[in-house]
Design a protein around this motif. Structure first.
Motif, PDB file in Angstrom:
ATOM      1  N   ALA A 103      -9.011   6.420  -4.562  1.00 38.07           N
ATOM      2  CA  ALA A 103      -8.325   5.262  -5.144  1.00 38.07           C
ATOM      3  C   ALA A 103      -8.547   5.198  -6.649  1.00 38.07           C
ATOM      4  N   ARG A 104      -9.771   5.455  -7.101  1.00 39.43           N
ATOM      5  CA  ARG A 104     -10.078   5.375  -8.536  1.00 39.43           C
ATOM      6  C   ARG A 104      -9.288   6.429  -9.320  1.00 39.43           C
ATOM      7  N   LEU A 105      -9.263   7.656  -8.823  1.00 33.50           N
ATOM      8  CA  LEU A 105      -8.579   8.730  -9.530  1.00 33.50           C
ATOM      9  C   LEU A 105      -7.073   8.502  -9.594  1.00 33.50           C
ATOM     10  N   VAL A 106      -6.504   8.045  -8.488  1.00 31.84           N
ATOM     11  CA  VAL A 106      -5.054   7.809  -8.486  1.00 31.84           C
ATOM     12  C   VAL A 106      -4.700   6.679  -9.438  1.00 31.84           C
ATOM     13  N   HIS A 107      -5.489   5.636  -9.466  1.00 31.73           N
ATOM     14  CA  HIS A 107      -5.230   4.536 -10.388  1.00 31.73           C
ATOM     15  C   HIS A 107      -5.350   5.011 -11.831  1.00 31.73           C
ATOM     16  N   GLU A 150       0.826  -1.201   0.000  1.00 32.03           N
ATOM     17  CA  GLU A 150       0.000   0.000   0.000  1.00 32.03           C
ATOM     18  C   GLU A 150       0.863   1.255   0.000  1.00 32.03           C
ATOM     19  N   VAL A 151       0.365   2.287  -0.685  1.00 37.04           N
ATOM     20  CA  VAL A 151       1.011   3.598  -0.724  1.00 37.04           C
ATOM     21  C   VAL A 151       0.022   4.610  -0.166  1.00 37.04           C
ATOM     22  N   HIS A 152       0.409   5.319   0.890  1.00 40.70           N
ATOM     23  CA  HIS A 152      -0.498   6.254   1.561  1.00 40.70           C
ATOM     24  C   HIS A 152       0.090   7.659   1.599  1.00 40.70           C
ATOM     25  N   ASN A 153      -0.745   8.637   1.280  1.00 38.35           N
ATOM     26  CA  ASN A 153      -0.387  10.028   1.491  1.00 38.35           C
ATOM     27  C   ASN A 153      -0.900  10.409   2.874  1.00 38.35           C
ATOM     28  N   LEU A 154      -0.010  10.592   3.841  1.00 35.37           N
ATOM     29  CA  LEU A 154      -0.413  10.843   5.211  1.00 35.37           C
ATOM     30  C   LEU A 154      -0.929  12.257   5.411  1.00 35.37           C
ATOM     31  N   ARG A 155      -0.556  13.158   4.525  1.00 38.30           N
ATOM     32  CA  ARG A 155      -1.045  14.540   4.655  1.00 38.30           C
ATOM     33  C   ARG A 155      -2.513  14.639   4.274  1.00 38.30           C
ATOM     34  N   THR A 156      -2.891  13.993   3.188  1.00 34.68           N
ATOM     35  CA  THR A 156      -4.273  14.085   2.701  1.00 34.68           C
ATOM     36  C   THR A 156      -5.159  12.950   3.190  1.00 34.68           C
ATOM     37  N   GLY A 157      -4.535  11.890   3.741  1.00 36.41           N
ATOM     38  CA  GLY A 157      -5.313  10.731   4.152  1.00 36.41           C
ATOM     39  C   GLY A 157      -5.712   9.822   3.012  1.00 36.41           C
ATOM     40  N   GLN A 158      -5.134  10.034   1.830  1.00 36.69           N
ATOM     41  CA  GLN A 158      -5.497   9.235   0.664  1.00 36.69           C
ATOM     42  C   GLN A 158      -4.633   7.980   0.554  1.00 36.69           C
ATOM     43  N   MET A 159      -5.260   6.881   0.178  1.00 34.65           N
ATOM     44  CA  MET A 159      -4.513   5.685  -0.206  1.00 34.65           C
ATOM     45  C   MET A 159      -4.244   5.809  -1.702  1.00 34.65           C
ATOM     46  N   LEU A 160      -2.990   6.003  -2.067  1.00 37.84           N
ATOM     47  CA  LEU A 160      -2.643   6.295  -3.447  1.00 37.84           C
ATOM     48  C   LEU A 160      -2.597   5.054  -4.325  1.00 37.84           C
ATOM     49  N   TYR A 174     -12.130  -3.178   0.671  1.00 37.14           N
ATOM     50  CA  TYR A 174     -11.194  -2.594   1.632  1.00 37.14           C
ATOM     51  C   TYR A 174     -10.943  -1.127   1.322  1.00 37.14           C
ATOM     52  N   ALA A 175     -10.643  -0.822   0.051  1.00 40.17           N
ATOM     53  CA  ALA A 175     -10.355   0.561  -0.331  1.00 40.17           C
ATOM     54  C   ALA A 175     -11.561   1.459  -0.098  1.00 40.17           C
TER      55      ALA A 175
END
Length: 253
Positions: free
Chosen positions: A242-246, A43-53, A68-69
């Protein structure tokens, strides 16, 4: 084959996946086998925005990963621990007891139906001031408690796993195509205003900051946000992120 040779083979597969020359699913499965666990995720997480990248997995049903996502990543204590912990290797019992696991929504409602319970993971230091990555190995609850053997095994290859994850992050950033992404959004029926909001959201900008930057009302922003979710078939913030990052990284057309 010796234990050292086994480890080298596992790491070669992980590096190949990080470099785009191999399968993440296969390499994670090999890592799980080497440790003696049932499943694995990266998993890749942006801790500032709370997004799972990003998230990839081995031996977990794709529908379960989507669930899960969408519904459980924000409830995962391990993700919350990433924001606080500075450890390179972590496991459940650092932050939750056996009794708490039995009634925690993530363990009881998500992991238990998959016949999984415990994890041990290798985590990167903070990257680019806001990103942390983790390779997490999942095991069942047939044998309870801390798995010291798995922790020791991962400790021997932790520097290599960390290096591979950082390598993947460098490639992930480089793949984002500022022109191709809006074209994908347009093809899915998003208007120009909705595309601008989607691009902003994927980059981690809050809806309120987007409204101020564009000089529009929050009512307008919420209308665009609702339409973006509808057109991308996403129910909530985590699913949309998750959809946008993918999409931005070429995983989805």
């Amino acid at each position: 084959m010796s234990e050292t040779e086994d480890a080298v083979g596992v790491l070669n597969e992980v590096y190949a996946a990080a470099e785009g020359q191999g399968s993440w699913s296969d390499s994670l499965a090999g890592l799980a086998d080497w440790v003696g666990y049932e499943a694995a995720t990266f998993e890749v997480h942006n801790l500032r925005t709370g997004q799972m990248l990003d998230i990839v997995s081995a031996r977990v049903d794709p529908e379960d990963m989507a669930e899960y996502a969408r519904d459980f990543s924000s409830d995962n204590p391990r993700v919350n621990y990433l924001k606080k912990g500075q450890t390179r290797i972590s496991f459940d019992h650092l932050f939750i007891s056996e009794t708490e696991m039995d009634r925690h929504v993530f363990y009881a409602d998500f992991l238990r139906p998959k016949q999984l319970k415990y994890f041990v993971s290798v985590e990167t230091p903070l990257v680019d001031g806001e990103v942390r990555m983790a390779m997490a190995l999942q095991r069942s609850g047939r044998v309870s408690g801390v798995d010291e053997h798995a922790i020791r095994r991962l400790a021997t290859i932790e520097p290599h796993l960390t290096r591979a994850m950082r390598l993947y992050w460098g490639r992930m950033k480089a793949r984002i195509d500022a022109d191709a992404f809006p074209r994908r959004l347009q093809a899915l029926g998003l208007t120009v205003s909705e595309q601008q909001l989607a691009l902003s959201f994927a980059a981690g900008e809050s809806l309120s900051d987007f409204a101020r930057r564009k000089g529009v009302t929050m009512n307008t922003v919420y209308t665009h946000y609702r339409r973006v979710k509808e057109k991308l078939d996403c129910r909530d913030k985590a699913g949309l992120s998750a959809r946008l990052v993918h999409m931005a990284n070429g995983y989805l057309s």
